[in-house]
Scaffold this motif. Structure first.
Motif, PDB file in Angstrom:
ATOM      1  N   ASN A 122       0.807  -1.220   0.000  1.00  0.00           N
ATOM      2  CA  ASN A 122       0.000   0.000   0.000  1.00  0.00           C
ATOM      3  C   ASN A 122       0.844   1.275   0.000  1.00  0.00           C
ATOM      4  O   ASN A 122       0.301   2.374   0.053  1.00  0.00           O
ATOM      5  N   THR A 123       2.167   1.122  -0.045  1.00  0.00           N
ATOM      6  CA  THR A 123       3.040   2.295  -0.076  1.00  0.00           C
ATOM      7  C   THR A 123       2.971   2.929  -1.461  1.00  0.00           C
ATOM      8  O   THR A 123       3.111   2.246  -2.476  1.00  0.00           O
ATOM      9  N   CYS A 124       2.755   4.251  -1.495  1.00  0.00           N
ATOM     10  CA  CYS A 124       2.656   4.936  -2.797  1.00  0.00           C
ATOM     11  C   CYS A 124       3.944   5.650  -3.190  1.00  0.00           C
ATOM     12  O   CYS A 124       4.146   5.952  -4.368  1.00  0.00           O
ATOM     13  N   CYS A 125       4.844   5.916  -2.224  1.00  0.00           N
ATOM     14  CA  CYS A 125       6.130   6.529  -2.553  1.00  0.00           C
ATOM     15  C   CYS A 125       7.016   6.556  -1.319  1.00  0.00           C
ATOM     16  O   CYS A 125       6.551   6.409  -0.183  1.00  0.00           O
ATOM     17  N   ILE A 126       8.302   6.748  -1.556  1.00  0.00           N
ATOM     18  CA  ILE A 126       9.261   7.125  -0.515  1.00  0.00           C
ATOM     19  C   ILE A 126       9.625   8.578  -0.782  1.00  0.00           C
ATOM     20  O   ILE A 126       9.954   8.947  -1.914  1.00  0.00           O
ATOM     21  N   PHE A 127       9.541   9.421   0.256  1.00  0.00           N
ATOM     22  CA  PHE A 127       9.779  10.855   0.089  1.00  0.00           C
ATOM     23  C   PHE A 127      10.856  11.321   1.051  1.00  0.00           C
ATOM     24  O   PHE A 127      10.875  10.934   2.229  1.00  0.00           O
ATOM     25  N   LEU A 128      11.739  12.179   0.565  1.00  0.00           N
ATOM     26  CA  LEU A 128      12.790  12.745   1.417  1.00  0.00           C
ATOM     27  C   LEU A 128      13.303  14.052   0.853  1.00  0.00           C
ATOM     28  O   LEU A 128      13.043  14.397  -0.307  1.00  0.00           O
ATOM     29  N   GLU A 129      14.044  14.776   1.695  1.00  0.00           N
ATOM     30  CA  GLU A 129      14.832  15.927   1.265  1.00  0.00           C
ATOM     31  C   GLU A 129      16.267  15.462   1.085  1.00  0.00           C
ATOM     32  O   GLU A 129      16.780  14.698   1.912  1.00  0.00           O
ATOM     33  N   ILE A 130      16.944  15.928   0.037  1.00  0.00           N
ATOM     34  CA  ILE A 130      18.284  15.409  -0.236  1.00  0.00           C
ATOM     35  C   ILE A 130      19.298  15.863   0.809  1.00  0.00           C
ATOM     36  O   ILE A 130      20.272  15.158   1.082  1.00  0.00           O
ATOM     37  N   ILE A 131      19.122  17.061   1.370  1.00  0.00           N
ATOM     38  CA  ILE A 131      19.850  17.506   2.563  1.00  0.00           C
ATOM     39  C   ILE A 131      18.780  18.100   3.459  1.00  0.00           C
ATOM     40  O   ILE A 131      18.155  19.100   3.106  1.00  0.00           O
TER      41      ILE A 131
ATOM     42  N   ALA B 275      16.368   4.359  -3.919  1.00  0.00           N
ATOM     43  CA  ALA B 275      15.722   4.124  -5.214  1.00  0.00           C
ATOM     44  C   ALA B 275      15.617   2.630  -5.499  1.00  0.00           C
ATOM     45  O   ALA B 275      14.599   2.168  -6.040  1.00  0.00           O
ATOM     46  N   ALA B 276      16.640   1.880  -5.123  1.00  0.00           N
ATOM     47  CA  ALA B 276      16.603   0.434  -5.351  1.00  0.00           C
ATOM     48  C   ALA B 276      15.449  -0.205  -4.590  1.00  0.00           C
ATOM     49  O   ALA B 276      14.737  -1.081  -5.116  1.00  0.00           O
ATOM     50  N   ILE B 277      15.232   0.244  -3.351  1.00  0.00           N
ATOM     51  CA  ILE B 277      14.105  -0.282  -2.564  1.00  0.00           C
ATOM     52  C   ILE B 277      12.786   0.124  -3.203  1.00  0.00           C
ATOM     53  O   ILE B 277      11.885  -0.701  -3.391  1.00  0.00           O
ATOM     54  N   ALA B 278      12.665   1.396  -3.546  1.00  0.00           N
ATOM     55  CA  ALA B 278      11.420   1.887  -4.136  1.00  0.00           C
ATOM     56  C   ALA B 278      11.086   1.135  -5.415  1.00  0.00           C
ATOM     57  O   ALA B 278       9.947   0.675  -5.608  1.00  0.00           O
ATOM     58  N   HIS B 279      12.063   0.984  -6.282  1.00  0.00           N
ATOM     59  CA  HIS B 279      11.799   0.378  -7.588  1.00  0.00           C
ATOM     60  C   HIS B 279      11.543  -1.124  -7.468  1.00  0.00           C
ATOM     61  O   HIS B 279      10.797  -1.696  -8.273  1.00  0.00           O
ATOM     62  N   ARG B 280      12.142  -1.737  -6.474  1.00  0.00           N
ATOM     63  CA  ARG B 280      11.862  -3.162  -6.240  1.00  0.00           C
ATOM     64  C   ARG B 280      10.402  -3.377  -5.865  1.00  0.00           C
ATOM     65  O   ARG B 280       9.812  -4.416  -6.148  1.00  0.00           O
ATOM     66  N   HIS B 281       9.798  -2.361  -5.244  1.00  0.00           N
ATOM     67  CA  HIS B 281       8.392  -2.441  -4.846  1.00  0.00           C
ATOM     68  C   HIS B 281       7.470  -1.740  -5.850  1.00  0.00           C
ATOM     69  O   HIS B 281       6.274  -1.608  -5.593  1.00  0.00           O
ATOM     70  N   GLY B 282       8.032  -1.251  -6.958  1.00  0.00           N
ATOM     71  CA  GLY B 282       7.227  -0.642  -8.002  1.00  0.00           C
ATOM     72  C   GLY B 282       6.646   0.715  -7.647  1.00  0.00           C
ATOM     73  O   GLY B 282       5.571   1.085  -8.130  1.00  0.00           O
ATOM     74  N   ILE B 283       7.355   1.467  -6.803  1.00  0.00           N
ATOM     75  CA  ILE B 283       6.877   2.791  -6.398  1.00  0.00           C
ATOM     76  C   ILE B 283       7.954   3.825  -6.700  1.00  0.00           C
ATOM     77  O   ILE B 283       9.138   3.491  -6.847  1.00  0.00           O
ATOM     78  N   PRO B 284       7.579   5.105  -6.811  1.00  0.00           N
ATOM     79  CA  PRO B 284       8.574   6.133  -7.120  1.00  0.00           C
ATOM     80  C   PRO B 284       9.330   6.625  -5.891  1.00  0.00           C
ATOM     81  O   PRO B 284       8.798   6.639  -4.780  1.00  0.00           O
ATOM     82  N   LEU B 285      10.569   7.034  -6.128  1.00  0.00           N
ATOM     83  CA  LEU B 285      11.335   7.777  -5.128  1.00  0.00           C
ATOM     84  C   LEU B 285      11.133   9.255  -5.432  1.00  0.00           C
ATOM     85  O   LEU B 285      11.406   9.722  -6.548  1.00  0.00           O
ATOM     86  N   VAL B 286      10.612   9.997  -4.445  1.00  0.00           N
ATOM     87  CA  VAL B 286      10.306  11.415  -4.597  1.00  0.00           C
ATOM     88  C   VAL B 286      11.275  12.203  -3.721  1.00  0.00           C
ATOM     89  O   VAL B 286      11.386  11.926  -2.519  1.00  0.00           O
ATOM     90  N   ALA B 287      11.961  13.179  -4.301  1.00  0.00           N
ATOM     91  CA  ALA B 287      12.970  13.929  -3.549  1.00  0.00           C
ATOM     92  C   ALA B 287      12.776  15.425  -3.706  1.00  0.00           C
ATOM     93  O   ALA B 287      12.613  15.928  -4.828  1.00  0.00           O
ATOM     94  N   ASP B 288      12.795  16.126  -2.584  1.00  0.00           N
ATOM     95  CA  ASP B 288      12.865  17.577  -2.575  1.00  0.00           C
ATOM     96  C   ASP B 288      14.346  17.928  -2.697  1.00  0.00           C
ATOM     97  O   ASP B 288      15.133  17.689  -1.779  1.00  0.00           O
TER      98      ASP B 288
END
Length: 392
Positions: A143-152, A166-179
């Motif tokens: 049910n996870t729709c994304c992983i979100f973080l700030e780069i710093i 990104a490897a974790i996100a893509h393994r689960h078929g979801i996007p990595l979202v970064a500010d």
């Protein structure tokens, strides 16, 4: 073609009737069509033409095209603020019953959006230590729709491994979202590190002296469906598109971003080095310092520069207030990456509405002052901070 050249010489979508070198400001709400069929084609997206300035405007499109040209993105959507960009992204990705995996280390309003606002609509916030990849794996599920973080992170200055996340996100078929606001997209490729959706507060470096509010959602080709939803749902149904005058100012700001950023980044590194020996300052936080625990990872991910945000720690909150009140050159103001150097006490301002326990869990300390380093002489900035740190 070099990014600086792209920032200046990206061509207009259509030749200007008067041969203007700068994209004109199209301050208009609606557009006239030759035929009903032409109008229908524009409104349904069969042809790329502005139909209504709430969803498409030539001046805004030009800024989007410049950013897309620099980042090699699939699509760019310009929004009315950085928070509008973040909230639209989260709304486009999530739905009732979904969850967002993120960190407690981020800007206060981003944290409030994910942990307080979105849960009212049935979206769960799952916070964990993004430096602990096993913890991230445990929190991601179907049910996870994304992983979100700030780069710093702001203001903790934490740097996570984007490629590993990104490897974790893509393994689960979801996007990595970064500010990625802290390091300009002209300096590194977030997509090369696995980021699928990049969010930028263009109010910061891009605007060129804090002239205007804006935000960018940069969509890479791994999330084409998301890009369509941003255009066809978020803008049509929620609004918050960038205004043409803001787009004009930020297009001009983009042309000088590289030159300004190089000075700000150099000032920040030199200032951080000098402040380490100033009496009254117990700690200097800046990932550009070689003894910073995130220095090596940050350099590998973002290149030789480390942004223009540093933190200093003093004895307590009273010392921070006394320091800020004693500044003569540095401005007492929020915002980041203005041409002017700015100082703020995050715990009592940006995070002022959180409880003591919440701030502690977010590692927002009463002893920390955040400094956004500007374009002034680094010696002048240093002397002002030095004298303010010694004020009694």
């Amino acid at each position: 073609m070099d990014n600086q050249t792209k920032a200046i010489d990206t061509p207009f979508g259509r030749r200007d009737a008067y041969g203007a070198l700068s994209m004109p400001v199209y301050h208009t709400a609606a557009y006239e069509f030759d035929t009903a069929a032409d109008m229908a084609d524009a409104f349904t997206g069969r042809v790329l033409a502005p139909d209504y300035s709430r969803v498409m405007n030539p001046t805004v499109t030009f800024l989007e095209d410049k950013v897309r040209n620099i980042t090699n993105a699939h699509a760019v959507v310009a929004m009315s603020s950085g928070m509008a960009a973040i909230s639209a992204t989260m709304l486009a990705l999530s739905a009732q019953g979904k969850n967002i995996v993120t960190s407690r280390h981020m800007f206060g309003n981003s944290f409030s959006l994910i942990t307080s606002s979105l849960p009212r609509f049935g979206v769960e916030a799952r916070t964990c230590d993004l430096l602990d990849l096993e913890a991230v794996e445990r929190n991601v599920d179907d049910n996870t729709c994304c992983i979100f973080l700030e780069i710093i992170t702001n203001p903790q200055l934490e740097v996570a491994d984007l490629s590993a996340l990104a490897a974790i996100a893509h393994r689960h078929g979801i996007p990595l979202v970064a500010d990625t606001t802290v390091i300009p997209f002209t300096q590194f490729s977030s997509h090369a590190l696995g980021v699928d959706i990049e969010i930028v507060s263009s109010t910061k470096y891009l605007s060129g002296g804090a002239t205007s509010l804006g935000g960018l959602v940069i969509c890479y080709d791994t999330v084409k469906e998301f890009a369509n939803r941003m255009k066809n749902e978020m803008l049509f149904n929620f609004g918050a598109y960038m205004t043409p005058h803001v787009a004009y100012m930020q297009s001009l700001g983009l042309e000088t971003l590289d030159a300004r950023y190089r000075v700000q980044a150099a000032n920040s590194l030199e200032l951080a080095r000098r402040l380490k020996s100033v009496d009254g300052i117990s700690h200097v936080g800046y990932v550009g310092l070689e003894d910073n625990p995130f220095h090596e990872l940050a350099a590998r991910q973002f290149g030789p520069t480390a942004g223009a945000m540093i933190t200093i720690d003093l004895a307590d909150r009273q010392a921070c207030y006394r320091f800020i009140d004693s500044l003569k050159l540095v401005r007492r103001a929020t915002n980041l990456f203005d041409n002017k150097t700015l100082a703020i006490h995050p715990a009592s301002t940006i995070f002022g509405n959180f409880t003591d326990a919440e701030r502690a869990a977010m590692d927002v300390l009463d002893t920390t002052v955040r400094i956004s380093v500007g374009l002034e002489s680094v010696s002048d900035i240093y002397e002002d901070i030095r004298q303010a740190a010694s004020a009694r």
